[in-house]
Scaffold this motif. Structure first.
Motif, PDB file in Angstrom:
ATOM      1  N   THR A  41      37.415  42.033  43.043  1.00  0.00           N
ATOM      2  CA  THR A  41      37.451  43.464  43.326  1.00  0.00           C
ATOM      3  C   THR A  41      37.957  44.201  42.093  1.00  0.00           C
ATOM      4  OG1 THR A  41      39.695  43.300  44.221  1.00  0.00           O
ATOM      5  CG2 THR A  41      37.898  43.186  45.805  1.00  0.00           C
ATOM      6  N   GLN A  42      37.931  45.505  42.188  1.00  0.00           N
ATOM      7  CA  GLN A  42      38.434  46.306  41.071  1.00  0.00           C
ATOM      8  C   GLN A  42      39.950  46.154  40.986  1.00  0.00           C
ATOM      9  OE1 GLN A  42      36.528  49.497  42.897  1.00  0.00           O
ATOM     10  NE2 GLN A  42      38.387  50.603  43.409  1.00  0.00           N
ATOM     11  N   GLY A  47      41.885  48.012  45.694  1.00  0.00           N
ATOM     12  CA  GLY A  47      41.060  46.842  45.402  1.00  0.00           C
ATOM     13  C   GLY A  47      41.810  45.548  45.672  1.00  0.00           C
ATOM     14  N   THR A  73      33.263  46.801  45.308  1.00  0.00           N
ATOM     15  CA  THR A  73      33.704  48.036  44.670  1.00  0.00           C
ATOM     16  C   THR A  73      34.065  49.008  45.770  1.00  0.00           C
ATOM     17  OG1 THR A  73      32.119  47.651  42.895  1.00  0.00           O
ATOM     18  CG2 THR A  73      33.064  49.849  43.049  1.00  0.00           C
TER      19      THR A  73
END
Length: 161
Positions: A41-42, A47, A73
């Motif tokens: 994930t970010q 995230g 995202t």
């Protein structure tokens, strides 16, 4: 009257066996392959929470090499709801849109999808309470987003070799 329901149950069992029914959580079902998905994930707080929830929901087994890579995202937006007499918000609506792509590690066609989750939380007058309410809302959204993505994956993976 008793023999009829037992016979009906036996007949239904034979019908299910003939149609190729496979339990979703069976040994050879999707449940065993979900643990072989590596999640990325970010790099921000939301995230991180989504990745943590996804790894828990999928039952990630770090001892086995992943078969798929799940990239997510998340985009969030916060909208004020309701107004006090001093024109400050009484509640907020948090909407998170999560896009995901599942790619086989050994190559192949990726799967993708989008899920949107919305929740609300109260706007407190005290700064600490307001931060705690917002973080609780983010945690609830991350858990629900992970649940929905997991369901999407469970529906999509039985069709894959």
């Amino acid at each position: 009257m008793r023999p009829l329901p037992a016979g009906l149950v036996a007949l239904m069992g034979l019908a299910l066996a003939g149609c190729g029914f496979t339990p979703l959580y069976g040994e050879a079902g999707v449940g065993s392959s979900l643990s072989r998905i590596a999640v990325t994930t970010q790099d921000d707080r939301l995230g991180y929470r989504v990745r943590e929830q996804l790894e828990d929901a999928l039952g990630r087994d770090a001892g086995q090499a992943p078969l798929w890579r799940l990239e997510t995202t998340v985009e969030q937006s916060r909208r004020p709801l309701g107004r006090r007499i001093d024109d400050t918000a009484t509640r907020y609506e948090l909407t998170v849109r999560g896009s995901w792509t599942l790619t086989p590690v050994d190559g192949g066609l990726p799967l993708s999808g989008v899920e949107t989750v919305t929740t609300t939380y109260a706007a407190a007058d005290q700064p600490y309470a307001a931060i705690a309410a917002q973080q609780d809302s983010e945690e609830r959204v991350a858990a629900e987003l992970a649940r929905r993505i997991r369901l999407d994956l469970m529906r999509a993976l039985p069709d894959r070799p």
